[in-house]
Write a protein that holds these residues in place. Structure first.
Motif, PDB file in Angstrom:
ATOM      1  N   THR A 150      -5.352   0.072  -3.318  1.00 22.26           N
ATOM      2  CA  THR A 150      -5.711  -0.074  -2.444  1.00 22.26           C
ATOM      3  C   THR A 150      -6.530  -1.211  -1.737  1.00 22.26           C
ATOM      4  O   THR A 150      -6.016  -1.986  -1.184  1.00 22.26           O
ATOM      5  CB  THR A 150      -5.547   1.332  -1.239  1.00 22.26           C
ATOM      6  N   GLY A 181      -3.833  10.822  -9.096  1.00 26.52           N
ATOM      7  CA  GLY A 181      -3.453   9.883  -8.663  1.00 26.52           C
ATOM      8  C   GLY A 181      -3.780   9.480  -7.281  1.00 26.52           C
ATOM      9  O   GLY A 181      -3.466   8.164  -6.983  1.00 26.52           O
ATOM     10  N   ILE A 182      -4.670  10.512  -6.563  1.00 22.75           N
ATOM     11  CA  ILE A 182      -5.238  10.015  -5.060  1.00 22.75           C
ATOM     12  C   ILE A 182      -6.527   9.181  -5.391  1.00 22.75           C
ATOM     13  O   ILE A 182      -6.402   7.898  -4.693  1.00 22.75           O
ATOM     14  CB  ILE A 182      -6.169  11.405  -4.612  1.00 22.75           C
ATOM     15  N   TYR A 206      -6.245   6.634  -7.630  1.00 18.38           N
ATOM     16  CA  TYR A 206      -5.941   5.224  -8.231  1.00 18.38           C
ATOM     17  C   TYR A 206      -5.527   4.888  -7.086  1.00 18.38           C
ATOM     18  O   TYR A 206      -5.522   3.969  -6.667  1.00 18.38           O
ATOM     19  CB  TYR A 206      -4.537   5.574  -9.286  1.00 18.38           C
ATOM     20  N   CYS A 207      -4.805   5.523  -5.508  1.00 13.07           N
ATOM     21  CA  CYS A 207      -4.124   5.172  -5.056  1.00 13.07           C
ATOM     22  C   CYS A 207      -5.429   4.570  -4.289  1.00 13.07           C
ATOM     23  O   CYS A 207      -5.634   3.369  -3.720  1.00 13.07           O
ATOM     24  CB  CYS A 207      -3.111   6.060  -3.956  1.00 13.07           C
ATOM     25  N   LEU A 208      -6.184   4.921  -3.702  1.00  8.60           N
ATOM     26  CA  LEU A 208      -7.902   4.537  -3.333  1.00  8.60           C
ATOM     27  C   LEU A 208      -8.021   3.073  -3.426  1.00  8.60           C
ATOM     28  O   LEU A 208      -8.598   2.440  -2.970  1.00  8.60           O
ATOM     29  CB  LEU A 208      -8.711   5.285  -2.639  1.00  8.60           C
ATOM     30  N   GLY A 220       0.806   6.904  -6.655  1.00 11.24           N
ATOM     31  CA  GLY A 220      -0.313   7.671  -6.409  1.00 11.24           C
ATOM     32  C   GLY A 220       0.498   9.526  -6.767  1.00 11.24           C
ATOM     33  O   GLY A 220      -0.397   9.874  -6.676  1.00 11.24           O
ATOM     34  N   PHE A 221       0.886   8.920  -5.144  1.00 13.60           N
ATOM     35  CA  PHE A 221       1.716  10.518  -5.100  1.00 13.60           C
ATOM     36  C   PHE A 221       1.938  11.451  -6.390  1.00 13.60           C
ATOM     37  O   PHE A 221       1.965  12.594  -6.569  1.00 13.60           O
ATOM     38  CB  PHE A 221       2.955  10.660  -3.981  1.00 13.60           C
ATOM     39  N   ILE A 245       2.290   2.097  -3.720  1.00 12.54           N
ATOM     40  CA  ILE A 245       1.204   2.460  -4.459  1.00 12.54           C
ATOM     41  C   ILE A 245       0.611   3.500  -3.592  1.00 12.54           C
ATOM     42  O   ILE A 245       0.637   4.277  -4.951  1.00 12.54           O
ATOM     43  CB  ILE A 245      -0.418   1.232  -4.516  1.00 12.54           C
ATOM     44  N   ALA A 246       1.013   4.338  -2.352  1.00 10.92           N
ATOM     45  CA  ALA A 246       0.621   5.952  -2.647  1.00 10.92           C
ATOM     46  C   ALA A 246       2.035   6.069  -2.764  1.00 10.92           C
ATOM     47  O   ALA A 246       1.387   7.503  -3.174  1.00 10.92           O
ATOM     48  CB  ALA A 246       0.915   5.606  -0.756  1.00 10.92           C
ATOM     49  N   GLU A 260      -0.277  12.267  -9.386  1.00 15.73           N
ATOM     50  CA  GLU A 260      -0.984  13.194  -8.583  1.00 15.73           C
ATOM     51  C   GLU A 260      -0.551  14.663  -9.292  1.00 15.73           C
ATOM     52  O   GLU A 260      -0.862  15.491  -9.432  1.00 15.73           O
ATOM     53  CB  GLU A 260      -1.590  13.447  -6.999  1.00 15.73           C
ATOM     54  N   ILE A 304       0.569  -1.183   0.045  1.00 21.33           N
ATOM     55  CA  ILE A 304      -0.533  -0.176   0.210  1.00 21.33           C
ATOM     56  C   ILE A 304       0.375   0.938  -0.010  1.00 21.33           C
ATOM     57  O   ILE A 304       0.664   2.375  -0.748  1.00 21.33           O
ATOM     58  CB  ILE A 304      -0.933  -0.116   1.199  1.00 21.33           C
TER      59      ILE A 304
END
Length: 217
Positions: free
Chosen positions: A77, A69-70, A72-74, A59-60, A55-56, A63, A52
């Protein structure tokens, strides 16, 4: 879920719903909290948190560079959490049962056996990874990013060696394709309830509640 058929179908539907939108990811996360026994999943799959975090990070970066990116990250996850749930519920032989049930005793048996061998290889790689980290700790070396490359090389080499040994063993025993196997499944009431709940989550994702009530009226 004890029934691999319901578990595989549920995981597929939930993953598609989670990837489709933020709303889908939210409702799937609610299902995961309600039916997956989250504490047990996180205790058995400690690699979930690093995955996770990775991935974060991506995603950052996404973004900052192009946006989205947010979201995608959510979504990713939640998909990782669903995958961890499927893995922790796995019992040896289930994928062979599923493959034979779906596609018969030839193609289904072969695909199920390949999946079983893949899971076995993954478990051995996780075990090897734990031993590598322990060896580094005993040597007094700190574990960091620089350790990932040699560790990954060792893991890949070990996996390829085991695959070669398995192929040689099967060839010696005269295996060609297919096999005789009679799958048996157990479907308790909790599995049916969880499956129906997952289907409802997918429906909520496809048809928002506001539109549902409009259709109802």
């Amino acid at each position: 879920m004890q029934d691999i058929r319901l578990r595989a179908g549920t995981a597929t539907l939930l993953s598609l719903a989670a990837f489709s939108s933020i709303t889908g990811a939210a409702v799937v996360f609610v299902w995961w909290l309600a039916f997956s026994r989250p504490l047990q999943v996180l205790q058995r799959m400690r690699m979930v948190i690093p995955a996770i975090l990775l991935i974060a990070f991506f995603g950052f970066v996404l973004e900052l560079t192009g946006g989205g990116g947010i979201s995608y990250c959510l979504r990713m996850t939640v998909i990782i959490l669903i995958g961890a749930w499927v893995y922790t519920m796995y019992r040896q032989g289930e994928l062979l049962q599923l493959g034979t049930w779906l596609l018969g005793k030839k193609t289904g048996f072969d695909l199920g056996m390949i999946a079983e061998m893949g899971i076995q290889s993954l478990e051995l790689m996780v075990s090897d990874f734990s031993r590598i980290r322990l060896a580094q700790k005993l040597k007094g070396k700190r574990w960091g990013i620089r350790s990932l490359v040699p560790a990954g090389s060792i893991l890949i080499h070990g996996a390829l060696r085991r695959a070669d040994d398995n192929a040689e063993l099967m060839a010696i025993r005269g295996y060609t394709h297919g096999g005789s196997y009679c799958p048996k499944f157990e479907t308790p009431a909790r599995d049916i309830i969880a499956g129906i709940a997952a289907l409802c989550m997918v429906i909520i994702t496809v048809i928002p509640l506001s539109e549902f009530f409009i259709l109802y009226h």
